[in-house]
Design a protein around this motif. Sequence first.
Motif, PDB file in Angstrom:
ATOM      1  N   LEU A   1     -28.205 -27.571 -14.087  1.00  0.00           N
ATOM      2  CA  LEU A   1     -29.471 -26.937 -14.263  1.00  0.00           C
ATOM      3  C   LEU A   1     -29.992 -27.531 -15.560  1.00  0.00           C
ATOM      4  O   LEU A   1     -29.538 -28.065 -16.299  1.00  0.00           O
ATOM      5  CB  LEU A   1     -29.082 -25.330 -14.716  1.00  0.00           C
ATOM      6  N   THR A   2     -31.538 -27.447 -15.463  1.00  0.00           N
ATOM      7  CA  THR A   2     -32.118 -27.919 -16.701  1.00  0.00           C
ATOM      8  C   THR A   2     -32.008 -27.036 -17.885  1.00  0.00           C
ATOM      9  O   THR A   2     -31.414 -25.980 -17.975  1.00  0.00           O
ATOM     10  CB  THR A   2     -33.750 -27.831 -16.518  1.00  0.00           C
ATOM     11  N   VAL A   3     -32.420 -27.592 -18.887  1.00  0.00           N
ATOM     12  CA  VAL A   3     -32.308 -27.055 -20.407  1.00  0.00           C
ATOM     13  C   VAL A   3     -33.124 -25.708 -20.231  1.00  0.00           C
ATOM     14  O   VAL A   3     -32.466 -24.338 -20.483  1.00  0.00           O
ATOM     15  CB  VAL A   3     -32.943 -27.783 -21.426  1.00  0.00           C
ATOM     16  N   GLU A   4     -34.412 -25.491 -19.977  1.00  0.00           N
ATOM     17  CA  GLU A   4     -34.923 -24.233 -19.457  1.00  0.00           C
ATOM     18  C   GLU A   4     -34.067 -23.319 -18.751  1.00  0.00           C
ATOM     19  O   GLU A   4     -34.123 -22.235 -18.944  1.00  0.00           O
ATOM     20  CB  GLU A   4     -36.382 -24.366 -19.011  1.00  0.00           C
ATOM     21  N   GLU A   5     -33.662 -23.738 -17.513  1.00  0.00           N
ATOM     22  CA  GLU A   5     -32.757 -22.714 -16.689  1.00  0.00           C
ATOM     23  C   GLU A   5     -31.607 -22.449 -17.455  1.00  0.00           C
ATOM     24  O   GLU A   5     -31.272 -21.100 -16.981  1.00  0.00           O
ATOM     25  CB  GLU A   5     -32.560 -23.690 -15.394  1.00  0.00           C
ATOM     26  N   ASN A   6     -30.984 -23.063 -18.230  1.00  0.00           N
ATOM     27  CA  ASN A   6     -29.627 -22.723 -18.849  1.00  0.00           C
ATOM     28  C   ASN A   6     -30.130 -21.520 -19.872  1.00  0.00           C
ATOM     29  O   ASN A   6     -29.443 -20.665 -19.956  1.00  0.00           O
ATOM     30  CB  ASN A   6     -29.136 -23.750 -19.600  1.00  0.00           C
ATOM     31  N   LEU A   7     -31.147 -21.881 -20.359  1.00  0.00           N
ATOM     32  CA  LEU A   7     -31.766 -20.882 -21.544  1.00  0.00           C
ATOM     33  C   LEU A   7     -32.067 -19.589 -20.970  1.00  0.00           C
ATOM     34  O   LEU A   7     -31.508 -18.727 -21.317  1.00  0.00           O
ATOM     35  CB  LEU A   7     -32.762 -21.422 -22.372  1.00  0.00           C
ATOM     36  N   LEU A   8     -32.815 -19.877 -19.791  1.00  0.00           N
ATOM     37  CA  LEU A   8     -32.881 -18.471 -19.278  1.00  0.00           C
ATOM     38  C   LEU A   8     -31.850 -17.480 -18.520  1.00  0.00           C
ATOM     39  O   LEU A   8     -31.786 -16.576 -18.536  1.00  0.00           O
ATOM     40  CB  LEU A   8     -34.096 -18.600 -17.927  1.00  0.00           C
ATOM     41  N   LEU A   9     -30.907 -18.499 -17.974  1.00  0.00           N
ATOM     42  CA  LEU A   9     -29.551 -17.812 -17.451  1.00  0.00           C
ATOM     43  C   LEU A   9     -28.920 -17.013 -18.481  1.00  0.00           C
ATOM     44  O   LEU A   9     -28.346 -16.132 -18.312  1.00  0.00           O
ATOM     45  CB  LEU A   9     -28.791 -18.759 -16.954  1.00  0.00           C
ATOM     46  N   ALA A  10     -29.076 -17.494 -19.871  1.00  0.00           N
ATOM     47  CA  ALA A  10     -28.464 -16.784 -20.820  1.00  0.00           C
ATOM     48  C   ALA A  10     -29.047 -15.771 -21.624  1.00  0.00           C
ATOM     49  O   ALA A  10     -28.537 -14.889 -22.295  1.00  0.00           O
ATOM     50  CB  ALA A  10     -28.203 -17.830 -22.112  1.00  0.00           C
ATOM     51  N   THR A  11     -30.351 -15.538 -21.059  1.00  0.00           N
ATOM     52  CA  THR A  11     -30.927 -14.306 -21.428  1.00  0.00           C
ATOM     53  C   THR A  11     -30.652 -13.064 -20.746  1.00  0.00           C
ATOM     54  O   THR A  11     -30.672 -13.165 -19.545  1.00  0.00           O
ATOM     55  CB  THR A  11     -32.698 -14.650 -21.210  1.00  0.00           C
ATOM     56  N   PRO A  12     -30.465 -11.944 -21.551  1.00  0.00           N
ATOM     57  CA  PRO A  12     -29.908 -10.705 -20.722  1.00  0.00           C
ATOM     58  C   PRO A  12     -31.192 -10.073 -19.856  1.00  0.00           C
ATOM     59  O   PRO A  12     -32.519 -10.378 -20.461  1.00  0.00           O
ATOM     60  CB  PRO A  12     -29.766  -9.870 -21.716  1.00  0.00           C
ATOM     61  N   ALA A  13     -30.804  -9.575 -18.812  1.00  0.00           N
ATOM     62  CA  ALA A  13     -32.045  -9.359 -17.871  1.00  0.00           C
ATOM     63  C   ALA A  13     -33.033  -8.316 -18.597  1.00  0.00           C
ATOM     64  O   ALA A  13     -34.113  -8.359 -18.295  1.00  0.00           O
ATOM     65  CB  ALA A  13     -31.521  -8.508 -16.584  1.00  0.00           C
ATOM     66  N   ARG A  14     -32.562  -7.563 -19.391  1.00  0.00           N
ATOM     67  CA  ARG A  14     -33.523  -6.564 -20.101  1.00  0.00           C
ATOM     68  C   ARG A  14     -34.317  -7.035 -21.059  1.00  0.00           C
ATOM     69  O   ARG A  14     -35.137  -6.359 -21.546  1.00  0.00           O
ATOM     70  CB  ARG A  14     -32.659  -5.356 -20.666  1.00  0.00           C
ATOM     71  N   SER A  15     -33.966  -8.476 -21.570  1.00  0.00           N
ATOM     72  CA  SER A  15     -34.824  -8.995 -22.448  1.00  0.00           C
ATOM     73  C   SER A  15     -35.688 -10.307 -21.750  1.00  0.00           C
ATOM     74  O   SER A  15     -36.315 -10.931 -22.708  1.00  0.00           O
ATOM     75  CB  SER A  15     -33.905  -9.913 -23.662  1.00  0.00           C
ATOM     76  N   ARG A  16     -36.058 -10.249 -20.810  1.00  0.00           N
ATOM     77  CA  ARG A  16     -36.531 -11.484 -20.067  1.00  0.00           C
ATOM     78  C   ARG A  16     -38.131 -11.590 -20.702  1.00  0.00           C
ATOM     79  O   ARG A  16     -38.412 -12.718 -20.789  1.00  0.00           O
ATOM     80  CB  ARG A  16     -36.637 -11.126 -18.488  1.00  0.00           C
ATOM     81  N   ARG A  17     -38.726 -10.274 -20.918  1.00  0.00           N
ATOM     82  CA  ARG A  17     -40.083 -10.570 -21.724  1.00  0.00           C
ATOM     83  C   ARG A  17     -40.222 -11.129 -22.870  1.00  0.00           C
ATOM     84  O   ARG A  17     -41.101 -11.902 -23.288  1.00  0.00           O
ATOM     85  CB  ARG A  17     -40.431  -9.156 -21.591  1.00  0.00           C
ATOM     86  N   ASP A  18     -38.923 -11.347 -23.797  1.00  0.00           N
ATOM     87  CA  ASP A  18     -38.758 -11.848 -24.746  1.00  0.00           C
ATOM     88  C   ASP A  18     -38.393 -13.401 -24.830  1.00  0.00           C
ATOM     89  O   ASP A  18     -38.260 -13.965 -25.774  1.00  0.00           O
ATOM     90  CB  ASP A  18     -37.761 -11.264 -25.792  1.00  0.00           C
ATOM     91  N   ALA A  19     -38.155 -13.911 -23.553  1.00  0.00           N
ATOM     92  CA  ALA A  19     -37.501 -14.976 -23.418  1.00  0.00           C
ATOM     93  C   ALA A  19     -38.445 -16.367 -23.909  1.00  0.00           C
ATOM     94  O   ALA A  19     -38.082 -17.206 -24.471  1.00  0.00           O
ATOM     95  CB  ALA A  19     -37.372 -15.427 -21.893  1.00  0.00           C
ATOM     96  N   PRO A  20     -39.798 -16.207 -23.702  1.00  0.00           N
ATOM     97  CA  PRO A  20     -40.550 -17.519 -24.296  1.00  0.00           C
ATOM     98  C   PRO A  20     -40.441 -17.438 -25.707  1.00  0.00           C
ATOM     99  O   PRO A  20     -40.332 -18.622 -26.489  1.00  0.00           O
ATOM    100  CB  PRO A  20     -42.060 -16.801 -23.616  1.00  0.00           C
ATOM    101  N   ASP A  21     -40.580 -16.297 -26.409  1.00  0.00           N
ATOM    102  CA  ASP A  21     -40.389 -16.392 -27.970  1.00  0.00           C
ATOM    103  C   ASP A  21     -38.889 -16.719 -28.339  1.00  0.00           C
ATOM    104  O   ASP A  21     -38.956 -17.635 -29.300  1.00  0.00           O
ATOM    105  CB  ASP A  21     -40.362 -14.943 -28.699  1.00  0.00           C
ATOM    106  N   ARG A  22     -37.967 -16.463 -27.397  1.00  0.00           N
ATOM    107  CA  ARG A  22     -36.680 -16.710 -28.147  1.00  0.00           C
ATOM    108  C   ARG A  22     -36.499 -18.350 -27.720  1.00  0.00           C
ATOM    109  O   ARG A  22     -35.864 -18.934 -28.416  1.00  0.00           O
ATOM    110  CB  ARG A  22     -35.497 -16.149 -27.385  1.00  0.00           C
TER     111      ARG A  22
END
Length: 233
Positions: free
Chosen positions: A91-112
């Motif tokens: 997986l790419t860097v972005e995909e790894n980071l997104l996969l590590a983000t809890p589902a309930r926090s997806r909206r915060d993913a860009p900031d994180r």
Amino acid sequence: MTGPPLSCDQLCAGYGRKRVLHEVTIRALGGRVLAVLGHNGAGKTTLLKTMAGLMKPQAGQVTCAAGSTTAALRSGFTTFVPSERFVYPDLTVEENLLLATPARSRRDAPDRMARAFDYYPVLAHRRHTRAGLFSGGQQRMLSIGMALMRAPSVLLLDEPSLGLAPAVQDHLFASVRRLASQESLAVVLVEQNVTKALGVADEVIVLRAGRTVHSGAAHELSGLDRTQWWELF
Ligand SMILES: Nc1ncnc2c1ncn2[C@@H]1O[C@H](COP(=O)(O)OP(=O)(O)OP(=O)(O)O)[C@@H](O)[C@H]1O
């Protein structure tokens, strides 16, 4: 939050009937780095795993401001970064980071993600690159970036500098210091590299055969010579 985010009181832990840790008492405080030092087999990883809720105490307790240690791990309040590089190589860097983000926090993913990129700019430059093509140091940075996607209050780091070139180690240790200071994170840092760990730590605990042989301010130990270190360890 009242009290430390994570603390151990007279903690004993081990494997089956084997006891590895003996009555260890520590406090991990927000904004501070606690270094856990000791020879191979001293019980450092066992301590981290028990603090993370991956192992149950045999006696004593781990107290977490977010409830039980397992709940804290699940919610992302506590995050454990093992010494083995744990990234998804295909997986790419972005995909790894997104996969590590809890589902309930997806909206915060860009900031994180922006915050992780701020600490580790190489991840931003190579965000579309597959993680398997990264160097060891870059994979380690990605592992910590993945931990940050969970917006933790406690970061448990197991030997982040293991096997890395000195310049990469320096960058990683500096980022650990910044993470504690800027994010008010409580960082517990297990390290073999005593000098570098003491350079970024506020407090230190030294384990020998699972027992605390020293605990105190990190600056108290920074002046010790090799012989004094040998005696302490
Ligand atoms: N899964 C396991 N089952 C049984 N014993 C274990 C297990 N994992 C570790 N140990 C033992 O527990 C003791 C402490 O190991 P631990 O990995 O916590 O030490 P450490 O200080 O982190 O060492 P290192 O720096 O080598 O990782 C060692 O004697 C080790 O052999």
